[in-house]
Scaffold this motif. Sequence first.
Motif, PDB file in Angstrom:
ATOM      1  N   ASN A  63     -47.736 -12.219  63.116  1.00 26.41           N
ATOM      2  CA  ASN A  63     -46.410 -12.194  62.490  1.00 26.41           C
ATOM      3  C   ASN A  63     -45.371 -11.626  63.447  1.00 26.41           C
ATOM      4  O   ASN A  63     -44.258 -12.138  63.559  1.00 26.41           O
ATOM      5  N   HIS A 110     -40.723 -15.384  60.034  1.00 26.28           N
ATOM      6  CA  HIS A 110     -41.798 -14.413  59.823  1.00 26.28           C
ATOM      7  C   HIS A 110     -41.748 -13.812  58.424  1.00 26.28           C
ATOM      8  O   HIS A 110     -40.742 -13.911  57.728  1.00 26.28           O
ATOM      9  N   LYS A 111     -42.880 -13.159  58.075  1.00 22.21           N
ATOM     10  CA  LYS A 111     -42.906 -12.405  56.816  1.00 22.21           C
ATOM     11  C   LYS A 111     -42.114 -11.135  57.046  1.00 22.21           C
ATOM     12  O   LYS A 111     -42.436 -10.357  57.941  1.00 22.21           O
TER      13      LYS A 111
END
Length: 498
Positions: A121, A242-243
């Motif tokens: 991530n 991304h998270k």
Amino acid sequence: MPHHFIFGHMIESGKAFKDVPMEINRLTLTSLFLRQHSDIIKDGIIVMDVWPMIDPILYVMDPEIVSQFSNQQVLAKTLPKSNQLKDMFRPMFQGKDLLTMDGPEWKRWRAIYNPGFSARNVATMAPEFIEEIDIFKRHLRKVAKSGKVVKMQQLAINLTIDVIGRAVLGNNFKCQAEGNPLEKAIADQVKWLIPNRTPDALVKLLNPFRLYDLWRLERIIRNVLAPAVRENLSNETSTTLHKTILSLAVKAYLAENSDSNPKFDLEAFLNRTIPHLKIFIFAGHDTTATSLCFAYYLLSQNPQCLAKLRSEHDAILGPDPSQAAAKIAANPQLLNSLVYTTAVIKETLRIFPPALTVRQGRPDVTLHNHKTGKTYPTDGFLVIGATFATHKLEEYFPRNEEFLPERFLAKEGEELYVGKNAFRPFELGPRACIGQELAMMELRMILGLTVREFDFEVDESVFMDGGKRLWGQRVYMVGGLAGHPKGGMPMRVKVRGR
Ligand code: HEM
């Protein structure tokens, strides 16, 4: 160490400051004793009684003993965070933050947020980080042009807070471009915290303005974070790949409430999520900025290491520095090949670790020094991982007064090989820093994109008087909590080749 029947170790503590400035950061205290009482190296622990200033302390330096309360894989065997730390941070986070939570509540939130910090991530954040580093470089060029001395810490903080904004919310706080009250409000809240019972702290506690100001600063912080959260939630075309911490918090909230309350209660969500966002912003910007400043300082003092670093960048990021950002954006995995750069960052964190862990002793946890056979009950003690001192132990870090990134490339059996569990700037075990992957990638990237284009020269006003050094260094850390470079690390910047 000599103990006075009334003053405990207070007199001895005072003596430790004899050769160094009084403002030196308290994280370095154990290392000062280490220089004066060589016998404590064998013990690996300093028992410190400076009551009533603070509860009795076990400063643990020996990495094997720190591991007994910190590195246990079974959470129940690790000591919880200290009550003093929890009380100190309560006005900022109301006990709802990952740093001071404990037990099942901590475990649940750590599992929720862990995916935001996985290597995979973090790698997807590279293009956004590069945009921020580009703004940082514009500032460096401006400073270079002016020829003035600048406080590098502030420039670095503006950068790292914008970077952390991207990671946490997917938003840019625009601290570098426009200025943002968030960073100052967080820093001002920290100034009101009560870390001990010294006269200074008591004066702060009794200040009638304190609670009002903490509340006022909280409103400033909320007025930045709440609209950013709202905007993010309503923005269906977000470009962030991304998270983010926010997206993980939303997911957890929806999973909990989908049956009982299908309507998204924004106020309830904000109340529980803002302390979480705040701890990531708080813990993630200052430590990284400090590390960057010390890396620039140490490189400026060690030209042969700087030359090696630059050749690694030429080899891996290409000979033309202006193309390096595009290369990293296209393939962030390139950063993993920067092994010497990583060693430089680690050696910086060894010499100047900006944070440590403070735990609460328990009746059922006793520490053992297997070399001396001594035991140390922990109940009633603050148990502190004295990282600054651990990182100076000759047994684990030979030639510890030298800046030697090569030690992190040494193999077992070689002179400079770093022993097991000894290097712990992010702590080890289940409570280790959740953001370490992010911090390391960010620092690798910043160094990779700046050191070939700029020279950094430290303004000598931050050096210790009379050519004195502490552990080989003339610049030192100040600050009551996390360590900061003295004077904000005043530096001159030059564009290379001019
Ligand atoms: C060079 C940079 C950094 C250093 C040296 C550092 C160091 C540490 C240390 C020593 C701890 C353990 C503290 C304790 O036990 O009380 C810690 C915990 C933590 N750090 Fe970092 N940190 C850095 C960067 C970051 C970043 C970039 C973030 C976030 C994005 C972050 C977020 C946190 C959080 C949330 C915790 C608490 C974790 C938990 O208890 O589960 N840190 N850090």
